[in-house]
Design an enzyme around this catalytic site. Structure first.
Site, PDB file in Angstrom:
ATOM      1  N   ASP A   1       0.815  -1.212   0.000  1.00  0.00           N
ATOM      2  CA  ASP A   1       0.000   0.000   0.000  1.00  0.00           C
ATOM      3  C   ASP A   1       0.849   1.263   0.000  1.00  0.00           C
ATOM      4  O   ASP A   1       2.067   1.223   0.182  1.00  0.00           O
ATOM      5  CB  ASP A   1      -0.953  -0.006   1.210  1.00  0.00           C
TER       6      ASP A   1
ATOM      7  N   ASN B   1      -7.485  -3.289  14.405  1.00  0.00           N
ATOM      8  CA  ASN B   1      -8.876  -3.603  14.046  1.00  0.00           C
ATOM      9  C   ASN B   1      -8.949  -4.772  13.051  1.00  0.00           C
ATOM     10  O   ASN B   1      -9.989  -5.022  12.459  1.00  0.00           O
ATOM     11  CB  ASN B   1      -9.571  -2.365  13.453  1.00  0.00           C
TER      12      ASN B   1
ATOM     13  N   HIS C   1      -7.134  -5.018  10.291  1.00  0.00           N
ATOM     14  CA  HIS C   1      -6.853  -4.694   8.883  1.00  0.00           C
ATOM     15  C   HIS C   1      -5.550  -5.335   8.427  1.00  0.00           C
ATOM     16  O   HIS C   1      -4.631  -5.564   9.206  1.00  0.00           O
ATOM     17  CB  HIS C   1      -6.882  -3.180   8.623  1.00  0.00           C
TER      18      HIS C   1
ATOM     19  N   GLU D   1      -9.776  -2.199   5.575  1.00  0.00           N
ATOM     20  CA  GLU D   1     -10.390  -1.941   6.874  1.00  0.00           C
ATOM     21  C   GLU D   1     -11.608  -2.842   7.077  1.00  0.00           C
ATOM     22  O   GLU D   1     -12.107  -3.443   6.120  1.00  0.00           O
ATOM     23  CB  GLU D   1     -10.816  -0.467   6.928  1.00  0.00           C
TER      24      GLU D   1
END
Ligand code: F6R
Length: 249
Positions: free
Chosen positions: A67, A136, A138, A143
């Site tokens: 990313d 979380n 990810h 997400e």
């Protein structure tokens, strides 16, 4: 899934570097999928050390990163391009023309993502994909509630991720709100996957992601369905999990 439990962060880094270097030695022209963030830094340091000792040769390796922030120039010290150069690329004999990240400065998301998908496909596919794990769940910037069907796409970062990444920026306002990321489909296409996790603050999400139900609300949980995943995590990160793992020195 193979799980290695290590004593601490340094041992986790060493074990991860062992697995990455084994890949490079077995297939010198391999395609590595790489990650940024704080967790893989120690593994990159170890790889650089082995390179300096003459044990590793990166000259035929191709890399594709997971990313990149949208809108950050490559010379911004928080861009992932900058990170990869600092921690790995400029320290080893990799051919820079074979190191790829999404182009964060391409304003048109569709062009940026299409181009990156084409680059990944042209490599012939990722042999080993390195992943960190967000609090979380990810992976990359996928997400919670992400679609499992996507390749590279543009995402709006969740509030939790913005807060977590704030530590690297001067202020919260400076944290980019969007990023380009490989999608879950891209990640799941890798021939093998190596997940690195460290610290007790990740213990709950490690349990949820790898021992809980597979659900888009916990993006990493899909990795339970991949046939060749290795998790290397330290005692803190595995402290809430059942004792089903190998110990690694
Ligand atoms: C990094 C990335 C992220 C991180 C994750 C964990 O390229 O895509 O998914 O792997 O946020 O970050 P750290 O390692 O800083 O806890």
């Amino acid at each position: 899934m193979k799980i290695y439990k290590t004593k601490d962060y340094d041992a986790m880094s060493r074990k991860a570097a062992d697995i990455i270097s084994a890949q490079i030695i077995m297939k010198p022209n391999c395609v590595l999928g790489l990650a940024t963030g704080s967790t893989p830094v120690g593994a990159y340091r170890q790889l650089v050390e082995w390179y300096n000792q003459g044990v590793l040769d990166f000259s035929e390796v191709t890399t594709v990163n997971l990313d990149e922030y949208k809108g950050l120039p490559r010379d911004n010290d928080q861009s992932y391009y900058y990170f990869m150069n600092e921690h790995l690329f400029k320290k080893v004999n990799i051919d820079k023309s074979r190191t790829f990240l999404p182009d964060g400065m391409e304003a048109d998301s569709e062009t940026a993502c299409r181009t990156y998908n084409e680059i990944i496909h042209a490599t012939g596919g990722v042999d080993l994909q390195l992943l960190g794990l967000g609090h979380n769940g990810h992976i990359g910037f996928n997400e919670p509630d992400t679609s499992y069907a996507k390749e590279t796409h543009c995402v709006t970062l969740s509030e939790r991720t913005i807060q977590a990444n704030m530590r690297f920026f001067a202020s919260e306002q400076d944290v980019p709100r969007q990023a380009y990321t490989m999608g879950i489909k891209t990640i799941m296409s890798a021939r093998s996957i190596l997940v690195v996790v460290s610290g007790e603050d990740k213990a709950e999400i490690v349990k949820t992601a790898f021992f809980g139900p597979v659900t888009p609300q916990v993006p990493a949980s899909i990795l339970q369905f991949h046939s060749n995943v290795t998790l290397v995590a330290d005692e803190g990160a595995l402290s809430q999990c059942p004792a089903l793992f190998h110990s690694a020195k």
